[in-house]
Design a protein around this motif. Structure first.
Motif, PDB file in Angstrom:
ATOM      1  N   LYS A 190      47.006  29.017  41.089  1.00  0.00           N
ATOM      2  CA  LYS A 190      47.155  30.326  41.730  1.00  0.00           C
ATOM      3  C   LYS A 190      47.407  30.199  43.229  1.00  0.00           C
ATOM      4  CE  LYS A 190      43.208  31.918  40.022  1.00  0.00           C
ATOM      5  NZ  LYS A 190      42.110  32.867  39.676  1.00  0.00           N
ATOM      6  N   VAL A 191      48.256  31.096  43.737  1.00  0.00           N
ATOM      7  CA  VAL A 191      48.600  31.126  45.155  1.00  0.00           C
ATOM      8  C   VAL A 191      48.546  32.572  45.640  1.00  0.00           C
ATOM      9  CG1 VAL A 191      50.298  30.515  46.920  1.00  0.00           C
ATOM     10  CG2 VAL A 191      50.173  29.171  44.801  1.00  0.00           C
ATOM     11  N   LEU A 192      47.868  32.806  46.736  1.00  0.00           N
ATOM     12  CA  LEU A 192      47.839  34.127  47.355  1.00  0.00           C
ATOM     13  C   LEU A 192      49.240  34.505  47.829  1.00  0.00           C
ATOM     14  CD1 LEU A 192      44.603  33.839  49.553  1.00  0.00           C
ATOM     15  CD2 LEU A 192      44.877  35.260  47.507  1.00  0.00           C
ATOM     16  N   PRO A 193      49.522  35.791  48.064  1.00  0.00           N
ATOM     17  CA  PRO A 193      50.819  36.184  48.618  1.00  0.00           C
ATOM     18  C   PRO A 193      51.119  35.402  49.891  1.00  0.00           C
ATOM     19  CG  PRO A 193      49.594  38.122  47.938  1.00  0.00           C
ATOM     20  CD  PRO A 193      48.642  36.961  47.808  1.00  0.00           C
ATOM     21  N   SER A 194      52.379  35.155  50.158  1.00  0.00           N
ATOM     22  CA  SER A 194      52.772  34.274  51.261  1.00  0.00           C
ATOM     23  C   SER A 194      52.368  34.806  52.631  1.00  0.00           C
ATOM     24  CB  SER A 194      54.282  34.041  51.231  1.00  0.00           C
ATOM     25  OG  SER A 194      54.986  35.262  51.361  1.00  0.00           O
ATOM     26  N   TYR A 195      52.047  36.090  52.720  1.00  0.00           N
ATOM     27  CA  TYR A 195      51.637  36.662  54.002  1.00  0.00           C
ATOM     28  C   TYR A 195      50.143  36.504  54.268  1.00  0.00           C
ATOM     29  CZ  TYR A 195      50.594  40.518  50.733  1.00  0.00           C
ATOM     30  OH  TYR A 195      50.148  41.270  49.666  1.00  0.00           O
ATOM     31  N   LEU A 196      49.440  35.776  53.394  1.00  0.00           N
ATOM     32  CA  LEU A 196      47.990  35.679  53.503  1.00  0.00           C
ATOM     33  C   LEU A 196      47.505  34.262  53.229  1.00  0.00           C
ATOM     34  CD1 LEU A 196      45.466  37.474  53.949  1.00  0.00           C
ATOM     35  CD2 LEU A 196      45.435  37.852  51.466  1.00  0.00           C
ATOM     36  N   ARG A 197      46.728  33.703  54.158  1.00  0.00           N
ATOM     37  CA  ARG A 197      46.146  32.380  53.986  1.00  0.00           C
ATOM     38  C   ARG A 197      44.730  32.372  54.570  1.00  0.00           C
ATOM     39  NH1 ARG A 197      49.400  32.099  50.727  1.00  0.00           N
ATOM     40  NH2 ARG A 197      51.126  30.615  50.466  1.00  0.00           N
ATOM     41  N   ILE A 198      44.007  31.274  54.346  1.00  0.00           N
ATOM     42  CA  ILE A 198      42.636  31.124  54.833  1.00  0.00           C
ATOM     43  C   ILE A 198      42.548  29.816  55.618  1.00  0.00           C
ATOM     44  CG2 ILE A 198      40.201  30.962  54.173  1.00  0.00           C
ATOM     45  CD1 ILE A 198      41.033  32.186  51.446  1.00  0.00           C
ATOM     46  N   VAL A 209      35.725  18.562  52.963  1.00  0.00           N
ATOM     47  CA  VAL A 209      37.099  18.981  52.690  1.00  0.00           C
ATOM     48  C   VAL A 209      37.509  18.559  51.282  1.00  0.00           C
ATOM     49  CG1 VAL A 209      38.376  16.960  53.582  1.00  0.00           C
ATOM     50  CG2 VAL A 209      39.376  19.224  53.758  1.00  0.00           C
ATOM     51  N   ASN A 210      37.060  17.397  50.848  1.00  0.00           N
ATOM     52  CA  ASN A 210      37.355  16.957  49.486  1.00  0.00           C
ATOM     53  C   ASN A 210      36.625  17.828  48.469  1.00  0.00           C
ATOM     54  OD1 ASN A 210      38.447  15.070  47.508  1.00  0.00           O
ATOM     55  ND2 ASN A 210      36.343  14.359  47.266  1.00  0.00           N
ATOM     56  N   GLU A 211      35.358  18.171  48.766  1.00  0.00           N
ATOM     57  CA  GLU A 211      34.581  19.017  47.872  1.00  0.00           C
ATOM     58  C   GLU A 211      35.219  20.402  47.737  1.00  0.00           C
ATOM     59  OE1 GLU A 211      30.163  21.167  47.610  1.00  0.00           O
ATOM     60  OE2 GLU A 211      30.647  19.812  49.267  1.00  0.00           O
ATOM     61  N   ILE A 212      35.631  20.977  48.856  1.00  0.00           N
ATOM     62  CA  ILE A 212      36.250  22.301  48.837  1.00  0.00           C
ATOM     63  C   ILE A 212      37.523  22.290  47.990  1.00  0.00           C
ATOM     64  CG2 ILE A 212      37.491  23.996  50.254  1.00  0.00           C
ATOM     65  CD1 ILE A 212      35.492  23.261  52.522  1.00  0.00           C
ATOM     66  N   LEU A 213      38.387  21.330  48.241  1.00  0.00           N
ATOM     67  CA  LEU A 213      39.657  21.271  47.513  1.00  0.00           C
ATOM     68  C   LEU A 213      39.445  20.989  46.034  1.00  0.00           C
ATOM     69  CD1 LEU A 213      41.760  19.357  50.181  1.00  0.00           C
ATOM     70  CD2 LEU A 213      42.047  21.737  49.474  1.00  0.00           C
ATOM     71  N   GLN A 214      38.437  20.182  45.726  1.00  0.00           N
ATOM     72  CA  GLN A 214      38.129  19.896  44.326  1.00  0.00           C
ATOM     73  C   GLN A 214      37.645  21.155  43.614  1.00  0.00           C
ATOM     74  OE1 GLN A 214      38.629  16.893  42.746  1.00  0.00           O
ATOM     75  NE2 GLN A 214      38.139  18.038  40.876  1.00  0.00           N
ATOM     76  N   LYS A 215      36.747  21.900  44.261  1.00  0.00           N
ATOM     77  CA  LYS A 215      36.227  23.117  43.649  1.00  0.00           C
ATOM     78  C   LYS A 215      37.306  24.192  43.536  1.00  0.00           C
ATOM     79  CE  LYS A 215      31.320  22.529  44.677  1.00  0.00           C
ATOM     80  NZ  LYS A 215      30.109  23.089  45.331  1.00  0.00           N
ATOM     81  N   LEU A 216      38.181  24.270  44.516  1.00  0.00           N
ATOM     82  CA  LEU A 216      39.286  25.226  44.439  1.00  0.00           C
ATOM     83  C   LEU A 216      40.177  24.928  43.237  1.00  0.00           C
ATOM     84  CD1 LEU A 216      40.492  25.725  48.128  1.00  0.00           C
ATOM     85  CD2 LEU A 216      39.567  27.476  46.619  1.00  0.00           C
ATOM     86  N   SER A 217      40.508  23.656  43.070  1.00  0.00           N
ATOM     87  CA  SER A 217      41.376  23.297  41.944  1.00  0.00           C
ATOM     88  C   SER A 217      40.687  23.557  40.609  1.00  0.00           C
ATOM     89  CB  SER A 217      41.813  21.831  42.044  1.00  0.00           C
ATOM     90  OG  SER A 217      40.715  20.947  41.893  1.00  0.00           O
ATOM     91  N   GLU A 218      39.382  23.336  40.546  1.00  0.00           N
ATOM     92  CA  GLU A 218      38.633  23.621  39.318  1.00  0.00           C
ATOM     93  C   GLU A 218      38.634  25.114  38.994  1.00  0.00           C
ATOM     94  OE1 GLU A 218      34.825  21.949  40.091  1.00  0.00           O
ATOM     95  OE2 GLU A 218      35.491  19.869  39.855  1.00  0.00           O
ATOM     96  N   GLU A 219      38.730  25.935  40.031  1.00  0.00           N
ATOM     97  CA  GLU A 219      38.801  27.383  39.846  1.00  0.00           C
ATOM     98  C   GLU A 219      40.238  27.862  39.640  1.00  0.00           C
ATOM     99  OE1 GLU A 219      36.353  29.696  39.821  1.00  0.00           O
ATOM    100  OE2 GLU A 219      34.675  28.313  40.131  1.00  0.00           O
ATOM    101  N   GLY A 220      41.180  26.904  39.634  1.00  0.00           N
ATOM    102  CA  GLY A 220      42.572  27.248  39.373  1.00  0.00           C
ATOM    103  C   GLY A 220      43.396  27.578  40.597  1.00  0.00           C
TER     104      GLY A 220
END
Length: 352
Positions: A190-198, A209-220
């Motif tokens: 999943k990707v947010l609309p191109s006009y919005l990022r975090i 940073v590795n933990e965050i990216l790993q958990k994000l990918s696990e959430e799709g």
């Protein structure tokens, strides 16, 4: 002065480890590494010990990334490495520019930032009071149309700045999904609309940073959605022992006769030093290794004499340094370090 080179060596190495982690997750969840050079922003200027530290560390980070707020590093690259502009930043709200409006006018503060910076990306810190309320009711409701008017080139970058980094970021991205929707990329993430990022700039180090990216990918979620900022863990929370960076004598000549020398403390085998005339090569596996005791082949030696007897023999441009530091496929398949691993690993090969 040469011994003090441990500092930029260590910053550049840690920064490159960040880049490897980001590249792996970005490729795995988006199919490419597009935008990698902007994924880690240097927030470390205010946290270092001096302007000189800011210049050395800031320039070392810029070997790997083009995103920085440490102006001293830009000036160093400009002055000593023939680089007109090594890095870039974007307009960004800071807590004082939000809370100065008062709690009841947080929405007005956000809107003022959008008005002032109607074109180009803009980052807005949104946790002054309640990050979840800000995302759901202010950005996702009261200012929703203003946000949706922006484009990929003028995106709003929302900045959480407190709480558990992984948990807070995942909650924020879910709220934004409910308010603005999302799409799926070619890898099914999943990707947010191109006009919005975090952008997550609080509590960032190699482990988080590795933990965050790993958990994000696990959430799709794709790593495309998130940028990172790093301050003290990038420029200040390190020392000469972080990479076991040391200079030791390995070879001497007395009356024309050469001899290999080394240290080998009986109380600490890890402090054994390399011996003899050293050379550096890339082995058959593609890894860089040191060859001791003059056993290396001259044609394979990667080491170049840069500074000798007070004379600078070679000068390198910043572009050349960046080219030498580019990630290879081998780097992306090697073991991913977390901060504890990096602190414990003795990285001596290649540091001369």
């Amino acid at each position: 002065m040469l011994v003090q080179m441990w500092y930029p060596i260590t910053v550049a190495t840690v920064s490159r480890e960040f880049k490897k982690i980001l590249a792996k997750h970005l490729r795995a969840t988006s199919g490419s590494v597009e935008g990698l050079n902007q994924k880690l922003h240097d927030f470390g200027y205010r946290g270092v010990s001096s302007q000189e530290s800011a210049a050395l560390g800031g320039a070392a980070h810029l070997v790997n990334f083009c995103s920085t707020d440490t102006v001293a590093g830009l000036l160093m690259a400009q002055r000593y490495y023939s680089c007109p502009m090594a890095g870039f930043s974007n307009p960004a709200a800071e807590h004082s520019t939000i809370i100065s409006w008062g709690r009841s006018r947080e929405k007005d503060a956000f809107e003022q930032v959008l008005d002032q910076f109607s074109s180009g990306p803009v980052s807005v810190v949104s946790d002054s009071y309640d990050i979840f309320n800000a995302c759901k009711h202010i950005w996702g409701d009261e200012l929703k149309e203003r946000v949706m008017e922006r484009s990929q080139d003028s995106c709003l970058v929302i900045r959480p700045d407190s709480g558990d980094p992984a948990e807070t970021l995942i909650e924020v991205i879910k709220i934004l999904e409910d308010c603005f929707g999302c799409s799926k990329n070619s890898m099914g993430y999943k990707v947010l609309p191109s006009y919005l990022r975090i952008i997550q700039g609080d509590g960032i180090d190699l482990s988080s940073v590795n933990e965050i990216l790993q958990k994000l990918s696990e959430e799709g979620w794709s790593a495309e959605n998130v940028l990172f900022g790093c301050g003290s863990a990038l420029l200040q929370k390190l020392n000469r022992d972080t990479l076991s960076c040391a200079f030791k004598c390995s070879y001497v000549e007395t009356n024309g006769k050469g001899m290999d020398v080394y240290k080998q403390p009986v109380t600490d085998p890890s402090k054994e030093s390399k011996r003899g005339r050293l050379s550096l090569r890339r082995n058959s596996g593609g890894l860089i290794e040191t060859v001791e005791s003059g056993a290396g082949k001259p044609e394979e030696d990667l080491l170049v004499t840069v500074f000798e007897n007070g004379v600078l023999l070679c000068e390198y441009s910043f572009d050349e340094i960046r080219k030498n530091a580019r990630l290879k496929d081998l780097d992306l398949s090697s073991t991913m370090y977390n901060e504890k691993d990096l602190l414990e690993k003795q990285v001596l090969n290649g540091v001369h």
